[in-house]
Design a protein around this motif. Structure first.
Motif, PDB file in Angstrom:
ATOM      1  N   UNK A  91       4.553   9.049   1.875  1.00 54.50           N
ATOM      2  CA  UNK A  91       3.256   9.390   1.287  1.00 54.50           C
ATOM      3  C   UNK A  91       2.139   9.146   2.303  1.00 54.50           C
ATOM      4  N   UNK A  92       2.177   8.015   2.979  1.00 51.94           N
ATOM      5  CA  UNK A  92       1.162   7.714   3.989  1.00 51.94           C
ATOM      6  C   UNK A  92       1.208   8.720   5.137  1.00 51.94           C
ATOM      7  N   UNK A  93       2.410   9.078   5.585  1.00 52.46           N
ATOM      8  CA  UNK A  93       2.512  10.057   6.676  1.00 52.46           C
ATOM      9  C   UNK A  93       1.910  11.390   6.258  1.00 52.46           C
ATOM     10  N   UNK A  94       2.157  11.801   5.012  1.00 57.26           N
ATOM     11  CA  UNK A  94       1.616  13.074   4.525  1.00 57.26           C
ATOM     12  C   UNK A  94       0.092  13.025   4.470  1.00 57.26           C
ATOM     13  N   UNK A  95      -0.476  11.929   3.996  1.00 55.24           N
ATOM     14  CA  UNK A  95      -1.935  11.795   3.925  1.00 55.24           C
ATOM     15  C   UNK A  95      -2.552  11.807   5.319  1.00 55.24           C
ATOM     16  N   UNK A  96      -1.918  11.126   6.251  1.00 55.28           N
ATOM     17  CA  UNK A  96      -2.427  11.126   7.628  1.00 55.28           C
ATOM     18  C   UNK A  96      -2.316  12.514   8.248  1.00 55.28           C
ATOM     19  N   UNK A  97      -1.260  13.244   7.916  1.00 53.14           N
ATOM     20  CA  UNK A  97      -1.112  14.605   8.428  1.00 53.14           C
ATOM     21  C   UNK A  97      -2.217  15.515   7.904  1.00 53.14           C
ATOM     22  N   UNK A  98      -2.814  15.145   6.776  1.00 52.25           N
ATOM     23  CA  UNK A  98      -3.924  15.913   6.207  1.00 52.25           C
ATOM     24  C   UNK A  98      -5.276  15.545   6.774  1.00 52.25           C
TER      25      UNK A  98
END
Length: 298
Positions: free
Chosen positions: A257-264
């Motif tokens: 979840x954190x990786x996805x948010x950072x990718x955004x």
């Protein structure tokens, strides 16, 4: 030799913290600004009505507070301590410990939990709190990246929440959060700018999420979902008309979840330590709890 802050003349004369009301909002905001906090008026209004604030009046400055905190209780089983503040001119004189002793006494049999900064953690450890996790604050402009939804999540639809959804929201939240948050969740439609739900093809609720304003920032939370893809679908919908600066508070137990948010586009490394007192952990199912209502509320 340094004097024991617990024996300071001021501390010896301090009364117990009194109960705060919404009429104390201005004093709470001023106390927060004294410690470098932004003016979180919208959040303070919620905390002073859904929770119970406590404060100590300034003996020499009528209308001001020298210290305050908020205690939000969930079904007498758990309670969250937040917004622990001591005026800069009275720092390091034992007043923080004075507040925490009052919080422990006021919580009865409820197990306390809180989010501690690095500065506050040593005090809480001395008071018997122990760490059980970490939360990272991510901020910035956010453009949801693509995500993969398979199985039931691929058939999930997201729509605005309605009054008819409240019973299902409360039921799902009680299961995921682990205790009753009716007082807070019934305020969510008015507190948030947007409140959405996810449902499967049969119409069963599989998640919900909200976005609320905090000064110039849009905070995303709570986010409760059956799986990662459902959480991503909820947040993608909330991001459609969000402002340029958003905030997520991410539990370290959700690395994907954190990786996805950072990718955004989000970034940040400011961390708080989740700590509990007289309990093994906070209640509920962290695997389905993707964002807190607020770090001040859990």
């Amino acid at each position: 030799m340094t004097a024991d802050p617990l024996s300071s003349p001021l501390l010896a004369t301090l009364p117990p913290p009194r109960k705060l009301t919404p009429d104390d909002l201005t004093a709470c905001l001023a106390l927060g600004e004294d410690r470098g906090w932004s003016r979180e008026e919208h959040k303070w209004r919620l905390l002073l009505t859904a929770g119970q604030g406590y404060g100590i009046d300034a003996p020499d400055r009528p209308g001001e507070l020298i210290a305050a905190y908020v205690l939000t209780t969930y079904a007498d089983a758990y309670a969250c301590v937040s917004m622990v503040l001591v005026a800069r001119r009275h720092a390091r004189r034992g007043i923080g410990r004075h507040l925490m002793r009052h919080a422990l006494d006021s919580s009865g049999t409820a197990a306390l939990f809180l989010q501690a900064t690095e500065n506050g953690r040593p005090l809480y450890e001395r008071m018997g709190f122990r760490p059980v996790g970490t939360t990272t604050m991510l901020t910035g402009p956010f453009s949801p990246p693509p995500y993969e939804a398979t199985g039931a999540a691929a058939r999930t639809s997201v729509r605005p929440a309605s009054a008819a959804d409240l019973r299902a929201v409360l039921a799902l939240d009680a299961e995921v959060f682990g205790t009753d948050r009716t007082e807070l969740l019934t305020r969510l439609p008015a507190f948030s700018d947007r409140f959405v739900v996810a449902e499967d093809p049969a119409g069963a609720l599989t998640g919900f999420a909200a976005r609320w304003p905090n000064g110039p920032t849009d905070v995303f939370g709570p986010v409760v979902a059956e799986d990662l893809a459902t959480a991503q679908a909820l947040v993608t919908e909330l991001a459609v008309d969000a402002r340029d600066r958003v905030r997520f508070d991410v539990d370290a137990r959700h690395p994907e979840w954190e990786r996805w948010l950072r990718a955004g586009g989000l970034s940040g490394d400011f961390r708080c330590t989740l700590m509990v007192h007289t309990a093994a952990d906070i209640p509920g199912d962290i695997s389905r709890r993707f964002a807190p209502y607020s770090v001040a509320l859990g």
